[in-house]
Design a protein around this motif. Sequence first.
Motif, PDB file in Angstrom:
ATOM      1  N   GLN A 138       0.835  -1.197   0.000  1.00 61.48           N
ATOM      2  CA  GLN A 138       0.000   0.000   0.000  1.00 61.48           C
ATOM      3  C   GLN A 138       0.872   1.251   0.000  1.00 61.48           C
ATOM      4  O   GLN A 138       0.647   2.194  -0.779  1.00 61.48           O
ATOM      5  CB  GLN A 138      -0.902  -0.019   1.235  1.00 61.48           C
ATOM      6  N   GLY A 139       1.888   1.257   0.862  1.00 56.97           N
ATOM      7  CA  GLY A 139       2.780   2.406   0.924  1.00 56.97           C
ATOM      8  C   GLY A 139       3.553   2.611  -0.368  1.00 56.97           C
ATOM      9  O   GLY A 139       3.725   3.750  -0.827  1.00 56.97           O
ATOM     10  N   THR A 140       4.004   1.527  -0.985  1.00 54.82           N
ATOM     11  CA  THR A 140       4.719   1.620  -2.252  1.00 54.82           C
ATOM     12  C   THR A 140       3.840   2.236  -3.330  1.00 54.82           C
ATOM     13  O   THR A 140       4.283   3.092  -4.107  1.00 54.82           O
ATOM     14  CB  THR A 140       5.195   0.231  -2.690  1.00 54.82           C
ATOM     15  N   ALA A 141       2.590   1.788  -3.375  1.00 55.66           N
ATOM     16  CA  ALA A 141       1.660   2.338  -4.366  1.00 55.66           C
ATOM     17  C   ALA A 141       1.443   3.831  -4.142  1.00 55.66           C
ATOM     18  O   ALA A 141       1.398   4.607  -5.109  1.00 55.66           O
ATOM     19  CB  ALA A 141       0.328   1.584  -4.294  1.00 55.66           C
ATOM     20  N   TYR A 142       1.327   4.232  -2.887  1.00 56.76           N
ATOM     21  CA  TYR A 142       1.158   5.663  -2.604  1.00 56.76           C
ATOM     22  C   TYR A 142       2.386   6.464  -3.045  1.00 56.76           C
ATOM     23  O   TYR A 142       2.258   7.583  -3.559  1.00 56.76           O
ATOM     24  CB  TYR A 142       0.901   5.883  -1.116  1.00 56.76           C
ATOM     25  N   LEU A 143       3.574   5.898  -2.858  1.00 56.41           N
ATOM     26  CA  LEU A 143       4.774   6.580  -3.344  1.00 56.41           C
ATOM     27  C   LEU A 143       4.722   6.747  -4.859  1.00 56.41           C
ATOM     28  O   LEU A 143       5.125   7.788  -5.389  1.00 56.41           O
ATOM     29  CB  LEU A 143       6.032   5.801  -2.963  1.00 56.41           C
ATOM     30  N   GLN A 144       4.243   5.731  -5.539  1.00 58.07           N
ATOM     31  CA  GLN A 144       4.200   5.781  -6.998  1.00 58.07           C
ATOM     32  C   GLN A 144       3.270   6.875  -7.515  1.00 58.07           C
ATOM     33  O   GLN A 144       3.478   7.395  -8.611  1.00 58.07           O
ATOM     34  CB  GLN A 144       3.760   4.426  -7.562  1.00 58.07           C
ATOM     35  N   ILE A 145       2.255   7.211  -6.737  1.00 57.49           N
ATOM     36  CA  ILE A 145       1.329   8.265  -7.181  1.00 57.49           C
ATOM     37  C   ILE A 145       1.642   9.604  -6.520  1.00 57.49           C
ATOM     38  O   ILE A 145       0.872  10.556  -6.636  1.00 57.49           O
ATOM     39  CB  ILE A 145      -0.142   7.866  -6.940  1.00 57.49           C
ATOM     40  N   GLY A 146       2.780   9.673  -5.819  1.00 51.23           N
ATOM     41  CA  GLY A 146       3.243  10.944  -5.301  1.00 51.23           C
ATOM     42  C   GLY A 146       2.674  11.374  -3.969  1.00 51.23           C
ATOM     43  O   GLY A 146       2.739  12.555  -3.623  1.00 51.23           O
ATOM     44  N   ASN A 147       2.134  10.430  -3.195  1.00 49.51           N
ATOM     45  CA  ASN A 147       1.512  10.774  -1.916  1.00 49.51           C
ATOM     46  C   ASN A 147       2.394  10.278  -0.774  1.00 49.51           C
ATOM     47  O   ASN A 147       2.201   9.184  -0.239  1.00 49.51           O
ATOM     48  CB  ASN A 147       0.117  10.152  -1.835  1.00 49.51           C
ATOM     49  N   LEU A 148       3.380  11.086  -0.395  1.00 47.19           N
ATOM     50  CA  LEU A 148       4.338  10.690   0.637  1.00 47.19           C
ATOM     51  C   LEU A 148       3.681  10.556   2.006  1.00 47.19           C
ATOM     52  O   LEU A 148       4.010   9.638   2.765  1.00 47.19           O
ATOM     53  CB  LEU A 148       5.482  11.704   0.699  1.00 47.19           C
ATOM     54  N   ASP A 149       2.760  11.442   2.334  1.00 45.93           N
ATOM     55  CA  ASP A 149       2.109  11.378   3.653  1.00 45.93           C
ATOM     56  C   ASP A 149       1.356  10.061   3.823  1.00 45.93           C
ATOM     57  O   ASP A 149       1.465   9.397   4.869  1.00 45.93           O
ATOM     58  CB  ASP A 149       1.155  12.558   3.831  1.00 45.93           C
ATOM     59  N   SER A 150       0.582   9.673   2.810  1.00 47.54           N
ATOM     60  CA  SER A 150      -0.166   8.421   2.897  1.00 47.54           C
ATOM     61  C   SER A 150       0.767   7.221   2.891  1.00 47.54           C
ATOM     62  O   SER A 150       0.518   6.210   3.564  1.00 47.54           O
ATOM     63  CB  SER A 150      -1.160   8.313   1.742  1.00 47.54           C
ATOM     64  N   ALA A 151       1.855   7.311   2.138  1.00 49.07           N
ATOM     65  CA  ALA A 151       2.836   6.225   2.106  1.00 49.07           C
ATOM     66  C   ALA A 151       3.467   6.031   3.477  1.00 49.07           C
ATOM     67  O   ALA A 151       3.645   4.893   3.944  1.00 49.07           O
ATOM     68  CB  ALA A 151       3.907   6.524   1.065  1.00 49.07           C
ATOM     69  N   THR A 152       3.786   7.144   4.130  1.00 45.54           N
ATOM     70  CA  THR A 152       4.387   7.077   5.463  1.00 45.54           C
ATOM     71  C   THR A 152       3.414   6.465   6.463  1.00 45.54           C
ATOM     72  O   THR A 152       3.788   5.611   7.277  1.00 45.54           O
ATOM     73  CB  THR A 152       4.805   8.481   5.926  1.00 45.54           C
ATOM     74  N   ALA A 153       2.156   6.886   6.393  1.00 37.41           N
ATOM     75  CA  ALA A 153       1.145   6.352   7.307  1.00 37.41           C
ATOM     76  C   ALA A 153       0.927   4.860   7.069  1.00 37.41           C
ATOM     77  O   ALA A 153       0.702   4.093   8.013  1.00 37.41           O
ATOM     78  CB  ALA A 153      -0.170   7.113   7.126  1.00 37.41           C
ATOM     79  N   ALA A 154       1.013   4.439   5.810  1.00 35.24           N
ATOM     80  CA  ALA A 154       0.778   3.036   5.472  1.00 35.24           C
ATOM     81  C   ALA A 154       1.835   2.127   6.078  1.00 35.24           C
ATOM     82  O   ALA A 154       1.518   1.031   6.571  1.00 35.24           O
ATOM     83  CB  ALA A 154       0.742   2.861   3.953  1.00 35.24           C
ATOM     84  N   ILE A 155       3.102   2.560   6.039  1.00 34.35           N
ATOM     85  CA  ILE A 155       4.154   1.675   6.536  1.00 34.35           C
ATOM     86  C   ILE A 155       4.492   1.902   8.005  1.00 34.35           C
ATOM     87  O   ILE A 155       5.263   1.130   8.575  1.00 34.35           O
ATOM     88  CB  ILE A 155       5.440   1.805   5.700  1.00 34.35           C
ATOM     89  N   ARG A 156       3.907   2.915   8.634  1.00 31.84           N
ATOM     90  CA  ARG A 156       4.216   3.190  10.036  1.00 31.84           C
ATOM     91  C   ARG A 156       4.030   1.962  10.927  1.00 31.84           C
ATOM     92  O   ARG A 156       4.904   1.665  11.768  1.00 31.84           O
ATOM     93  CB  ARG A 156       3.357   4.359  10.537  1.00 31.84           C
TER      94      ARG A 156
END
Length: 205
Positions: A138-156
Amino acid sequence: MDARNSEPYRPLSGEYAQALDYVHDGLQYKARGTGKIRLLCGVAQCHANLGDSTGANRALDLAQTEREQLGTTDSVEGLFGFSVAKQHYYAGSSLIWLAGGADAERAALEASKAIALWKHEPPASRSLDDEALAHVYQGTAYLQIGNLDSATAAIRPILDLPADRQISWIKKRLGRFAAMLRRDPYRGSSAAGDLFEEIRNLGGR
């Protein structure tokens, strides 16, 4: 494959076409339960790793149609079955190997569905390692679409796991995640840099 961790096998470079031939061979045989759904998700894995977005999404759509029309149950339930959550998990783990965009958006959604479903499944149907990996996908996918905040929350939740839960597959997938933080559009971002260092320091825990 370890039943506690059904991280889909990723063949060595150049073997995906051969793997696809094997999966298509398996699809010729009728079987009860979710076997065909699992194989179609394998088709999606192969197409995604070959860079074929259309083929990967088509296979996932066929797997969903097969699920909706499923008329028999698996001979063995639990970790050896192929639950709806696991189907979404495989979908997310496939699409993150494509170039991003709509594929990444679907990957994030599929991983989110897997995580939500696993929270409500009985213990016998769950794999905590798979759930952890779903967060990384999930976090990787968020990184791919440019959403660092959501990516960080996903892998926290994964960064906060104790050292004995940091299995090798998690470390490998976090390694890819961390590498993405060093590339555009995250290059030079202090938040991305801090997250990169936190991931790198996991190895010393």
